[in-house]
Scaffold this motif. Structure first.
Motif, PDB file in Angstrom:
ATOM      1  N   LYS A 178       0.826  -1.202   0.000  1.00 19.20           N
ATOM      2  CA  LYS A 178       0.000   0.000   0.000  1.00 19.20           C
ATOM      3  C   LYS A 178       0.861   1.253   0.000  1.00 19.20           C
ATOM      4  N   ARG A 179       1.960   1.239   0.774  1.00 22.06           N
ATOM      5  CA  ARG A 179       2.861   2.401   0.765  1.00 22.06           C
ATOM      6  C   ARG A 179       3.475   2.598  -0.617  1.00 22.06           C
ATOM      7  N   LEU A 180       3.874   1.490  -1.264  1.00 21.19           N
ATOM      8  CA  LEU A 180       4.454   1.602  -2.602  1.00 21.19           C
ATOM      9  C   LEU A 180       3.427   2.135  -3.602  1.00 21.19           C
ATOM     10  N   PHE A 181       2.189   1.664  -3.508  1.00 20.75           N
ATOM     11  CA  PHE A 181       1.148   2.143  -4.407  1.00 20.75           C
ATOM     12  C   PHE A 181       0.868   3.627  -4.182  1.00 20.75           C
ATOM     13  N   THR A 182       0.897   4.038  -2.921  1.00 17.28           N
ATOM     14  CA  THR A 182       0.665   5.455  -2.630  1.00 17.28           C
ATOM     15  C   THR A 182       1.750   6.325  -3.254  1.00 17.28           C
ATOM     16  N   ARG A 183       3.020   5.889  -3.133  1.00 23.96           N
ATOM     17  CA  ARG A 183       4.101   6.659  -3.774  1.00 23.96           C
ATOM     18  C   ARG A 183       3.961   6.646  -5.290  1.00 23.96           C
ATOM     19  N   ALA A 184       3.563   5.490  -5.851  1.00 24.18           N
ATOM     20  CA  ALA A 184       3.401   5.407  -7.303  1.00 24.18           C
ATOM     21  C   ALA A 184       2.301   6.339  -7.791  1.00 24.18           C
ATOM     22  N   VAL A 185       1.210   6.414  -7.027  1.00 23.89           N
ATOM     23  CA  VAL A 185       0.115   7.318  -7.416  1.00 23.89           C
ATOM     24  C   VAL A 185       0.575   8.774  -7.367  1.00 23.89           C
ATOM     25  N   GLN A 186       1.327   9.129  -6.340  1.00 25.86           N
ATOM     26  CA  GLN A 186       1.832  10.500  -6.252  1.00 25.86           C
ATOM     27  C   GLN A 186       2.777  10.818  -7.405  1.00 25.86           C
ATOM     28  N   ARG A 187       3.675   9.872  -7.703  1.00 25.51           N
ATOM     29  CA  ARG A 187       4.610  10.111  -8.811  1.00 25.51           C
ATOM     30  C   ARG A 187       3.876  10.163 -10.146  1.00 25.51           C
ATOM     31  N   LYS A 202       2.389  13.572 -10.598  1.00 28.28           N
ATOM     32  CA  LYS A 202       3.382  14.573 -11.024  1.00 28.28           C
ATOM     33  C   LYS A 202       3.722  14.403 -12.502  1.00 28.28           C
ATOM     34  N   ASP A 203       3.892  13.150 -12.947  1.00 22.43           N
ATOM     35  CA  ASP A 203       4.182  12.919 -14.369  1.00 22.43           C
ATOM     36  C   ASP A 203       3.025  13.385 -15.243  1.00 22.43           C
ATOM     37  N   LEU A 204       1.789  13.180 -14.770  1.00 24.96           N
ATOM     38  CA  LEU A 204       0.625  13.641 -15.532  1.00 24.96           C
ATOM     39  C   LEU A 204       0.604  15.157 -15.642  1.00 24.96           C
ATOM     40  N   ASP A 205       0.955  15.852 -14.571  1.00 25.59           N
ATOM     41  CA  ASP A 205       0.989  17.318 -14.626  1.00 25.59           C
ATOM     42  C   ASP A 205       2.037  17.805 -15.624  1.00 25.59           C
ATOM     43  N   ARG A 206       3.232  17.156 -15.612  1.00 28.85           N
ATOM     44  CA  ARG A 206       4.273  17.562 -16.577  1.00 28.85           C
ATOM     45  C   ARG A 206       3.837  17.261 -18.006  1.00 28.85           C
ATOM     46  N   ALA A 207       3.167  16.112 -18.215  1.00 24.34           N
ATOM     47  CA  ALA A 207       2.702  15.777 -19.562  1.00 24.34           C
ATOM     48  C   ALA A 207       1.657  16.780 -20.048  1.00 24.34           C
ATOM     49  N   ARG A 208       0.773  17.225 -19.145  1.00 19.66           N
ATOM     50  CA  ARG A 208      -0.219  18.224 -19.539  1.00 19.66           C
ATOM     51  C   ARG A 208       0.436  19.549 -19.882  1.00 19.66           C
TER      52      ARG A 208
END
Length: 303
Positions: A150-159, A162-168
């Motif tokens: 769950k901790r790994l998934f939470t970090r993956a969602v946050q990252r 951020k990648d989605l914001d840069r792509a936009r």
């Protein structure tokens, strides 16, 4: 005379560790609190007695000036406090022992089930208990793994956010490609591609093969070195040959001169620079290597 019989042994009771689970508190702590309250009351009694005796001593000292009651009061209070505390300790020691044997004691033959153990089978063999403990450990390991995942998934969602914001942001910068003016470029015909393929299929052009035939007059308005690469090479070779001939004549006659022939001063300077690059033999060898035409024999004569 026979010896007195010993008192009967108390009946077996349930271990005292079960009492806190059933009662919700530890019985010994309750008895300690009761004893502490009794000791506090005894101390308050001694303090009240001291105040009473002090008032009585002060009233008597006013009548008898030579009498000092301080020592007698202190001795009396110490004796009274010692006697009172002794009686309290003895009385509550008996009370504590009687309570633990009668009030806070459960007979061993009494079927008592703790509320949190109702419905449980407490007669499992040791092998079954070991199996259950191993299963509990396995479940704990899975829970720990799920928390880590769950901790790994939470970090993956946050990252990913951020990648989605840069792509936009990059998409916004490239949004000009969607304008109608840029879309018209997609509708251009394929003639440009056809023309490119036709030009690419042509054989490469070798400038050295374009040799002027003897007697061919160059285009009007152009000097010999401006017609083509071959024309420039022929003109340069001719200038070098002429310079070599004049230099040889000057060496024989001892005369001096400019040695640039009929060319203008700019052309003569260019010819002088070309002569500094190499001699006539070097130019001839160069032309033979690059596939150029050989000049007439009278031009190659340097004598």
């Amino acid at each position: 005379m026979s010896a007195p019989e010993p008192p009967p042994a108390p009946p077996p009771t349930v271990p005292s560790v079960l009492l806190p689970e059933l009662l919700g508190f530890i019985p010994q702590f309750l008895l300690d609190d009761i004893i502490n309250i009794a000791n506090d009351e005894a101390k308050q009694s001694v303090d009240a007695m001291e105040q009473f005796l002090q008032r009585w001593a002060d009233a008597r000292a006013e009548k008898t000036a030579e009498w000092d009651p301080t020592q007698e009061i202190e001795q009396g209070l110490v004796s009274f406090q010692t006697l009172l505390e002794s009686h309290v300790d003895v009385a509550f020691d008996f009370f504590e022992a009687w309570s633990m044997r009668n009030i806070f004691a459960i007979p061993a033959d009494l079927p008592v089930v703790a509320p949190h153990q109702a419905g449980l089978n407490l007669e499992h063999p040791p092998e079954k208990e070991a199996e259950l403990l191993a299963e509990i450990d396995e479940l704990r390991r899975k829970v720990h793994a799920q928390r880590k995942l769950k901790r790994l998934f939470t970090r993956a969602v946050q990252r990913s956010g951020k990648d989605l914001d840069r792509a936009r942001e990059r998409l916004d910068r490239l949004s000009f490609l969607r304008t109608p003016q840029m879309q018209t470029l997609l509708s251009l015909p394929g003639d440009f591609q056809t023309m490119f393929e036709a030009v690419a299929s042509l054989p490469p052009l070798d400038p050295s093969s374009a040799v002027l035939e003897p007697g061919v007059v160059p285009e009007p308005g152009k000097r010999p070195w401006e017609t083509s690469k071959t024309g420039y090479l022929n003109w340069a070779v001719e200038q070098l040959m002429q310079r070599a001939k004049e230099k040889a004549k000057r060496e024989q006659s001892g005369a001096s001169g400019s040695g640039f022939g009929e060319g203008s001063s700019a052309v003569g300077a260019a010819a002088a620079s070309a002569y500094e690059v190499g001699s006539a033999d070097d130019i001839k060898t160069l032309l033979e290597r690059v596939g150029g035409t050989n000049p007439p024999d009278d031009r190659m004569d340097t004598s």
